[in-house]
Design an enzyme around this catalytic site. Structure first.
Site, PDB file in Angstrom:
ATOM      1  N   GLY A 106     -29.526 -25.829  89.979  1.00 12.65           N
ATOM      2  CA  GLY A 106     -28.683 -26.947  90.404  1.00 12.65           C
ATOM      3  C   GLY A 106     -27.843 -26.596  91.621  1.00 12.65           C
ATOM      4  N   LYS A 107     -27.804 -25.299  91.970  1.00 14.62           N
ATOM      5  CA  LYS A 107     -27.011 -24.834  93.123  1.00 14.62           C
ATOM      6  C   LYS A 107     -25.637 -25.484  93.143  1.00 14.62           C
ATOM      7  CE  LYS A 107     -31.058 -23.483  95.829  1.00 14.62           C
ATOM      8  NZ  LYS A 107     -32.117 -23.810  94.848  1.00 14.62           N
ATOM      9  N   ARG A 108     -24.992 -25.514  91.959  1.00 21.15           N
ATOM     10  CA  ARG A 108     -23.686 -26.129  91.848  1.00 21.15           C
ATOM     11  C   ARG A 108     -22.610 -25.233  92.458  1.00 21.15           C
ATOM     12  NH1 ARG A 108     -26.902 -29.878  90.465  1.00 21.15           N
ATOM     13  NH2 ARG A 108     -26.467 -31.237  88.713  1.00 21.15           N
TER      14      ARG A 108
END
Lengths: 303, 303
Positions: A106-108
């Protein structure tokens, strides 16, 4: 769960003798015909979401005895709107129940209590999304990563911090040097700092790193800079990285790195070497053959 | 929609004479009693999601004539799992239908076709999520931003790129200098590059920037470096930034920046100055009073 994320990853790699991570990146146009043909092109999002769930869960069934982990890409599920994220949740649960380690891609990133909210959402099989691990961006700095690391500690979960990405433009910021140290090396230093007090018996901690297969020299550099970090290596297969390019990621036992492959496995039915022999009708066999092939190309795990 | 995102933002600011962006950051423990008391602490996620939807939609009803835009924070919705993201979708639609510009704060980022999937998901009122704009992280470089900019062009949408964030640790990477230029200044250069060929009659383009209120000097520097960029300024209110700290963000007409306030507005019922007089029972009046107060503190828009 009582074992740490890093230990579970090491044991799963040793059990399967595989360092392959199967990327679950469903896309409407590339689904195999037996699934795609059941959905009208103008069908509502929940019909496509059901197709994504079926596709990904069938892949899990095919690869569950072959690989240690899968990596669902949140973007493709979110592309369907809320119905797609419901499917993402179903896929995560299914893969986790099948015994696979799940890395939600999600590369949050955010700060303070907002970062904690993301960590609480995704980290740990008892969390609302139920994944073991999440990919995280470092642009916001150390205090944006700390909340994730704290939740990793509480739940025996893991994160993978973007360090050196596989795309051509990744260097724009990541390669900038200050006093001889690149930005990506500074992030690696931070990752190693987090792991240093959290190492398991294999020598690894909960804070992994993303380092692309398309930059083999930097992968060797990053392996040395982060000896306590599991490295998630994207860029193998469709993005051009080969087996020789990723060898620098492993330790002497063949641990310490997992290599992601999405399109060349999940859409293997479209690859020339499988299209005629298996094709859409036997797409699951193509997925299995492509996974076995990749395992053979990366047979690094020692007994 | 035929007007560009930047033009719609300028017209909304002029119409409301407000530069306030209301941040929709729902949290279980801080909801006003009339909403919180309807949900058992151990209620399932969809019960809490319904409470979040009710809370945020009531806020929209209260502020729709007072401010140009709202910014739902994806993390707090995702914290409830898939049910929470369904609520996020409902809140975005409700705010958009109420005539507010919606900035989804997701700080998304990825490369190539994955970035395109995020852009397709969130950008434009006809997209699956239906927001006008999305916050985006730049760590992956120029080719991670281009897909977003392309979709902005196609749908008259906007993005806000993280440039200089409001948290104490933001400087770890952002302040690093190479040949006298900081990382955040390099990102600003890229943002201005994207906007240069896309300016509207007000002088602004679709690629906004996030610059924190907690660093007033850098805000002035970034205003000068990105004359074509709407700046989203977080850090006002609960994070410590005041009116004087954000003045450097505006142009001579009072355009070019919007200032976000989440907790001090949406949880105004808990602030000492409103708690006794209005409190939980009249929490909507507290939201309105806090919004009016912030508009008065930032009365910069010229006729």
């Amino acid at each position: 769960m009582s074992k740490s994320f890093a230990t579970r990853m090491a044991e799963a790699v040793q059990k399967t003798k595989s360092v392959t991570c199967v990327g679950l990146d469903p896309r409407k146009a590339q689904l195999p015909a037996p699934i795609r043909d059941n959905v009208a092109a103008d069908a509502p999002p929940d019909a496509w979401a059901a197709a994504y769930t079926q596709f990904c869960c069938e892949i899990v069934d095919v690869v569950r005895d072959l690989v240690p982990c899968v990596k669902p890409q949140a973007a493709f599920f979110e592309q369907l709107g809320p119905a797609g994220t419901v499917a993402l949740g179903e896929v995560i649960r299914y893969a986790s129940d099948a015994g696979l380690i799940v890395i939600t891609d999600g590369k949050r990133n955010d700060i303070g209590s907002t970062a904690t909210a993301y960590a609480d959402a995704y980290l740990g099989t008892a969390s609302p999304w139920g994944s073991d691990s999440l990919t995280v961006s470092p642009y916001l700095g150390e205090d944006s990563l700390e909340p994730f690391v704290e939740v990793c500690d509480q739940r025996d979960a893991g994160i993978f911090v973007l360090v050196k990405t596989s795309n051509p433009g990744g260097g724009l910021l990541q390669n900038r040097e200050t006093d001889g140290q690149t930005v990506y090396a500074r992030v690696a230093e931070l990752v190693q700092h987090f792991n240093a007090t959290r190492l398991d018996s294999f020598g690894y901690g909960p804070v992994g790193a993303v380092v692309g297969a398309t930059y083999p020299e930097q992968l060797a550099e990053m392996r040395a800079a982060m000896p306590g970090s599991w490295i998630l290596v994207p860029g193998f297969g469709a993005q051009g990285g080969g087996a020789a390019d990723v060898m620098a990621g492993f330790d002497a036992k063949g641990l310490g790195a997992i290599v992601n492959n999405s399109r060349h496995i999940i859409f293997a039915h479209s690859r020339p070497e499988f299209a005629d022999r298996l094709g859409d009708a036997r797409w699951q066999d193509a997925v299995r053959a492509a996974t076995v092939e990749m395992n053979e190309q990366l047979a690094v795990v020692k007994d």
